[in-house]
Motif scaffolding. Sequence first.
Motif, PDB file in Angstrom:
ATOM      1  N   PRO A 112      37.216  36.435  44.761  1.00 38.54           N
ATOM      2  CA  PRO A 112      37.674  37.184  43.584  1.00 38.54           C
ATOM      3  C   PRO A 112      36.502  37.865  42.887  1.00 38.54           C
ATOM      4  O   PRO A 112      35.441  37.273  42.688  1.00 38.54           O
ATOM      5  CB  PRO A 112      38.288  36.097  42.682  1.00 38.54           C
ATOM      6  N   THR A 113      36.674  39.109  42.534  1.00 34.36           N
ATOM      7  CA  THR A 113      35.670  39.864  41.794  1.00 34.36           C
ATOM      8  C   THR A 113      36.307  40.451  40.547  1.00 34.36           C
ATOM      9  O   THR A 113      37.504  40.726  40.514  1.00 34.36           O
ATOM     10  CB  THR A 113      35.076  40.993  42.654  1.00 34.36           C
ATOM     11  N   SER A 114      35.487  40.632  39.539  1.00 32.66           N
ATOM     12  CA  SER A 114      35.991  41.113  38.253  1.00 32.66           C
ATOM     13  C   SER A 114      35.291  42.412  37.878  1.00 32.66           C
ATOM     14  O   SER A 114      34.297  42.819  38.497  1.00 32.66           O
ATOM     15  CB  SER A 114      35.757  40.062  37.164  1.00 32.66           C
ATOM     16  N   TYR A 115      35.804  43.032  36.843  1.00 31.15           N
ATOM     17  CA  TYR A 115      35.163  44.222  36.310  1.00 31.15           C
ATOM     18  C   TYR A 115      33.872  43.835  35.585  1.00 31.15           C
ATOM     19  O   TYR A 115      33.525  42.656  35.503  1.00 31.15           O
ATOM     20  CB  TYR A 115      36.118  44.957  35.371  1.00 31.15           C
ATOM     21  N   LYS A 116      33.175  44.809  35.039  1.00 30.89           N
ATOM     22  CA  LYS A 116      31.889  44.554  34.397  1.00 30.89           C
ATOM     23  C   LYS A 116      32.059  43.664  33.171  1.00 30.89           C
ATOM     24  O   LYS A 116      32.905  43.906  32.324  1.00 30.89           O
ATOM     25  CB  LYS A 116      31.241  45.886  34.008  1.00 30.89           C
ATOM     26  N   ASP A 117      31.224  42.618  33.091  1.00 29.46           N
ATOM     27  CA  ASP A 117      31.263  41.708  31.951  1.00 29.46           C
ATOM     28  C   ASP A 117      30.474  42.270  30.776  1.00 29.46           C
ATOM     29  O   ASP A 117      29.637  43.171  30.933  1.00 29.46           O
ATOM     30  CB  ASP A 117      30.674  40.344  32.338  1.00 29.46           C
ATOM     31  N   MET A 118      30.731  41.715  29.607  1.00 34.10           N
ATOM     32  CA  MET A 118      29.948  42.062  28.425  1.00 34.10           C
ATOM     33  C   MET A 118      28.585  41.389  28.509  1.00 34.10           C
ATOM     34  O   MET A 118      28.511  40.161  28.608  1.00 34.10           O
ATOM     35  CB  MET A 118      30.677  41.616  27.156  1.00 34.10           C
ATOM     36  N   ASN A 119      27.503  42.157  28.488  1.00 31.65           N
ATOM     37  CA  ASN A 119      26.166  41.604  28.646  1.00 31.65           C
ATOM     38  C   ASN A 119      25.210  41.996  27.524  1.00 31.65           C
ATOM     39  O   ASN A 119      24.025  41.684  27.601  1.00 31.65           O
ATOM     40  CB  ASN A 119      25.564  42.033  29.992  1.00 31.65           C
TER      41      ASN A 119
END
Length: 348
Positions: A158-165
């Motif tokens: 599973p991959t996700s969209y860009k996280d808040m960093n």
Amino acid sequence: MDNGTVTGTLGDVVYKKTDLSFNNRFVMKYKSDVEFLYAIMTDQFCLFAPKAQLKPKWLAIFKCFTVDVWSLFVVVNLICGFVRYGIKCWEELLRWRKGKTHPLSRILFETWNIMMSSPSILLPRRSAERSFVGFCLLMNVIFTGTFQGSLVTSISTPTSYKDMNTMQEVDESGLLIFMPSEGFMDIFGDGGSKVLESLKSKMRFREREEFDRVIADDRPVFISRMSDSTLNIEREYTKPDGTPAYHVVKECPRNYHMSYIVRRGWAFSTLFNTILSRLREAGFINMWYKSTENAILMHKRITDRRQNSLKPFNLEDMQTAFFILVLGLTGCTFISKVAFSYATVVYT
């Protein structure tokens, strides 16, 4: 507390029930009558933000390679088609057989079939063309093997969209920031910028039980220690499928030294400072901390592996193939209607 009473291990030291507390504490100014020993490590207060939404399964085929690789593959296929057409024209020219070469569109189509591991009815007849097609097949074997391996990985992982960093991204998300202790109120200092002031206004204090309930139900941003991030995320903040529900924002607003507290004026402070400095410089404190953390995580992972057996791919995992089939049938139907309409007009 509000009435000035000190509780917990801090209260034990203040009220002289004990001389030394081995609970790690951030080195900061306390109103109580205590002092710190030699700093044993450093730590950070960080923001824990919810993981971004998972990407849909039908995007798995596009995650195998980057846009540059896909574009290069299409360009290389076209170039190979033109090169093969040139080889055929040159061979026919040497044999004085002008006009016998297949059309360029047919050559491009058949070369594309070879590069996509599809059957081709246009077989090479001359040595030069056979050699070129052989190298194309070799390239196709490498590319196809890489694609199949990457496709399995993309579907099963599973991959996700860009996280808040960044703290600015956390601020723009509009999520509230919860904390289990009022001691975290100064994590953003006195502000100094619009982002820090905005984040400070979003901070909310909750008691530990209510804090855990809010984190489990609402998935807001919360504040915790960086050193415990891996342990806390794997043990407490995971989704039902075992994937992390939170991640650590890379920008941490505050750094602290960690130490032990003793009552002010304790006679053995100098001796304990010497012992702690030697243990830290020898690396024992970090080794003990990491060994304990790794043992806890290993026990959890072994338990999870025993409980969660391997599962086969389901229909959701394979939806990309069916989407492509539906797309092909739709395109075929549209082309058939256009061809039928054109034939009707011509023959009438």
